[in-house]
Enzyme design. Structure first.
Site, PDB file in Angstrom:
ATOM      1  CE1 TYR A  24      -4.406  -1.284   0.414  1.00 33.22           C
ATOM      2  CE2 TYR A  24      -3.004  -3.171   0.895  1.00 33.22           C
ATOM      3  CZ  TYR A  24      -4.237  -2.650   0.543  1.00 33.22           C
ATOM      4  OH  TYR A  24      -5.289  -3.498   0.300  1.00 33.22           O
ATOM      5  CE  LYS A  77       3.772 -16.993  -4.545  1.00 32.76           C
ATOM      6  NZ  LYS A  77       3.091 -18.276  -4.857  1.00 32.76           N
ATOM      7  CG  ASP A 110      -0.043 -19.433  -4.233  1.00 33.36           C
ATOM      8  OD1 ASP A 110       0.490 -19.237  -3.135  1.00 33.36           O
ATOM      9  OD2 ASP A 110       0.505 -20.092  -5.136  1.00 33.36           O
ATOM     10  CG  ASP A 134      -7.668  -5.515   0.755  1.00 31.24           C
ATOM     11  OD1 ASP A 134      -8.852  -5.715   1.075  1.00 31.24           O
ATOM     12  OD2 ASP A 134      -7.320  -4.617  -0.028  1.00 31.24           O
ATOM     13  CG  ASP A 138     -12.733  -8.282   0.038  1.00 33.38           C
ATOM     14  OD1 ASP A 138     -12.996  -7.867   1.183  1.00 33.38           O
ATOM     15  OD2 ASP A 138     -12.534  -7.525  -0.932  1.00 33.38           O
TER      16      ASP A 138
END
Length: 248
Positions: A24, A77, A110, A134, A138
């Site tokens: 961000y 990751k 992932d 984030d 969702d």
């Protein structure tokens, strides 16, 4: 996120998302954005991960897990982002040593999306950097039935802010269509945080009553909003929750 059912699977998990750095760019620089365009055909984004912020969110995740099912899953990751996600994962593992009762595992971001869909019961508390948190929040919300169902809050050691997990919905502003559950649950989380911080049992009781009222209201299909296959608008659903709360 309270327990909900998706395709017969039980979802009862919390996502702890670091919210002050990561991918961000406006949160990574002292001034300005952490993105540059050396040429019209090239854009670069700078990511910052610090030990301080990683340790802070990791510690809160383990503290929360101690009050739940005592399991933390670190989302990362590190196989690709060796330094940034590597640092985050190293810090989480260091903090884990202080909580021997809590089980720690980790997943690539992932792979975590696949596990959330296939086997959400395996998760208790997930801890992630900003961008990953984030995305998976969702996904988890939608799996529970709707993006509008999950409560969230942003909390530091001193301040707390309630906000709907899904953010704003300007495309339906003023149309009485929004599902208010996320905002109601977010406010309940804020009230509970205040109760715990200031040792106010009445606030904690009020927060739990709000959550119970939402669950009870949603049990009746007639009371659901359009995103859940119902007919109620934002105001009517909110009133139904208020009526349920008053009758309890």
């Amino acid at each position: 996120m309270d327990t909900n059912m998706s395709a017969g699977k039980s979802i009862d998990l919390v996502i702890m998302r670091e919210a002050t750095e990561g991918f961000y760019p406006d949160r990574n620089m002292t001034e300005g954005w952490g993105e540059v365009m050396p040429s019209p055909d090239m854009a670069l984004s700078i990511r910052k991960i610090t030990r301080h912020c990683s340790e802070r969110i990791a510690r809160r995740a383990f503290e929360l897990a101690m009050t739940r099912r005592k399991k933390v899953t670190a989302i990362h990751k590190a196989n690709s982002f060796h330094m940034t996600d590597g640092l985050f994962l190293d810090v989480v593992r260091d903090v884990a040593k202080e909580f021997p009762e809590v089980e720690l595992d980790d997943l690539l971001v992932d792979a975590s999306t696949a596990h959330l869909v296939r086997n959400p019961e395996r998760f208790d508390v997930l801890v992630a950097t900003n961008f990953y948190g984030d995305i998976i929040s969702d996904l988890a919300s939608e799996l529970s039935g709707s993006l509008g169902l999950a409560g969230s809050m942003m909390a530091s050691d001193h301040y707390c802010c309630a906000q709907a997990q899904h953010g704003s919905a300007p495309d339906i502003e003023g149309q009485d269509k929004a599902n208010p559950v996320s905002m109601i649950l977010s406010v309940a989380m804020l009230i509970e945080w205040m109760g715990e911080r200031h040792n106010k049992q009445d606030l904690i009781t009020a927060a739990k009553a709000m959550v119970t009222a939402v669950d009870a209201t949603l049990e009746n299909p007639i009371n659901r909003t359009a995103d859940l296959g119902g007919q109620l608008g934002c105001k009517a659903f909110s009133q139904a929750v208020a009526d349920t709360l008053a009758a309890s």
